[in-house]
Design an enzyme around this catalytic site. Structure first.
Site, PDB file in Angstrom:
ATOM      1  CG  ASP A  21      48.153  84.564  14.236  1.00 55.47           C
ATOM      2  OD1 ASP A  21      47.909  85.686  14.710  1.00 55.47           O
ATOM      3  OD2 ASP A  21      48.217  83.527  14.919  1.00 55.47           O
ATOM      4  CG  ASP A 115      46.499  89.536  16.473  1.00 54.12           C
ATOM      5  OD1 ASP A 115      45.296  89.320  16.689  1.00 54.12           O
ATOM      6  OD2 ASP A 115      47.413  88.965  17.105  1.00 54.12           O
ATOM      7  CD  GLU A 116      43.519  84.352  14.712  1.00 52.63           C
ATOM      8  OE1 GLU A 116      43.266  83.151  14.504  1.00 52.63           O
ATOM      9  OE2 GLU A 116      43.533  84.846  15.864  1.00 52.63           O
TER      10      GLU A 116
END
Length: 367
Positions: A21, A115-116
């Site tokens: 993350d 983003d993860e």
């Protein structure tokens, strides 16, 4: 300073899962690219007058500013908050760099957003000895290539890997081993459970379920009576069990948002106004994930808890937030006059694609 726990999941002969993350991704990219923004409370998205916050820097989070928060609320919490327009083309390019790092370590990657992602590194491509070593290498390579910091969680299933990545953010690597798992979950506040949103959290707390231990004490039959189809998931994760695989080609079917009112209403203008931040949230989420949708769905729940949905499918992906608003408001007009007051309104975009083909066209909508 980076914080790491020195442990591995290698005692478990089955799976080794990493959840990566990025820390305050959009805001961190903006601060990386503009030194004048570093160290300042920053909100990406919205404006001082309207809209919603798509992301907040850690300097802004100190004041309580969070993503999906109305801009006016964020400004009230932090008068010095700096608003910047999102640059999704830049975020997508940085995300591609990060995905390239993942691909050097495993082919089993499940992106959740720009983003993860979850990674199954039960067998890793570089032959590193532990999942912890893989996570450490990934974090270092992301920092070297992008100048950005990632937090990582390592465990034997997706649920615990997700919990671990969030446990000591920002700039942290945390490991939950098979030996730690059940006891760790037992002490975990129910609000920290991935998959337990604010509404479910409130319902659980009303039932006296405050921690994982409280949840574990409830039988599957008790949970089924209250939580229906989600009960099996809650029953399992309360025991540190989550058999969901990391899906390398996970497809999201829709993006939606909804809100429940403190007072019911039958007024079109009130409903239209309360629809606006939901439209902002859905459009920002879709743009951030690089997806576009062809079907707009409006949801209304009435004072008697009956609900209806109205949908319109278009010939091409919706091209703008304004176009989505136009369709949504048209669907709302079509249900008037109302015979019952409304307690909840929601909107979603489905029929999603990644936009890899022809660019979305601006549509002439007659609604």
């Amino acid at each position: 300073m980076s914080r790491e726990t020195e442990a591995t999941t290698d005692a478990n002969p089955t799976r080794k899962i990493i959840h990566i993350d990025m820390d305050a991704f959009y805001a961190s990219v903006e601060q990386r690219d503009d030194p004048a923004l570093r160290g300042r409370p920053l909100a990406v998205g919205g404006s001082r007058e309207r809209g919603v916050v798509a992301a907040a820097s850690y300097e802004a989070r100190v004041f309580g500013v969070r993503s999906a928060m109305p801009s006016v609320t964020a400004r009230r919490l932090c008068p010095d908050l700096v608003f910047v327009k999102p640059r999704f083309d830049v975020y997508k390019a940085v995300s591609a760099e990060i995905q390239a790092v993942f691909a050097e370590h495993t082919a089993i990657i499940e992106p959740v957003s720009l983003d993860e992602a979850y990674l199954d590194v039960t067998e890793n491509l570089r032959g590193l000895p532990t999942a912890t070593a893989v996570a450490r290498a990934i974090r270092a390579e992301i920092l070297a290539r992008t100048g950005l910091v990632a937090s990582a969680g390592v465990s034997y299933n997706k649920f615990l890997a997700k919990v671990a990545s969030d446990y000591r953010k920002p700039d942290a690597l945390f490991v939950i081993t098979p030996a730690m798992g059940p006891a760790f979950v037992e002490a975990l506040p129910i609000g920290r459970f991935h998959g337990v949103g604010p509404v479910t959290e409130a319902k659980m707390k009303r039932l006296g379920i405050l921690t994982g231990g409280d949840l574990r004490a409830r039988s599957l039959a008790e949970l089924q009576a209250v939580f229906g189809s989600a009960s099996g998931y809650y029953h399992g994760v309360a025991r540190g069990i989550d058999e969901r695989p990391v899906r390398a080609h996970r497809i999201r079917k829709s993006v939606g948002a909804e809100t429940t009112f403190s007072e019911d209403t039958t007024a079109f203008d009130v409903l239209a106004e309360r629809l606006q931040p939901l439209l902002d949230k859905v459009w920002t989420t879709c743009a951030g994930k690089g997806v576009a949708g062809r079907t707009v769905t409006l949801k209304l729940k009435f004072s008697d808890f009956a609900q209806i949905t109205r949908a319109r499918s278009l010939g091409a992906p919706v091209a703008s937030r304004e176009a989505m608003a136009q369709v949504s408001l048209g669907l709302l007009r079509d249900v008037f006059p109302l015979r019952r007051s409304v307690r909840l309104i929601g909107v979603s975009l489905s029929g999603l694609d990644t936009g890899a083909g022809e660019a979305p066209r601006q549509l002439g909508l007659a609604v």
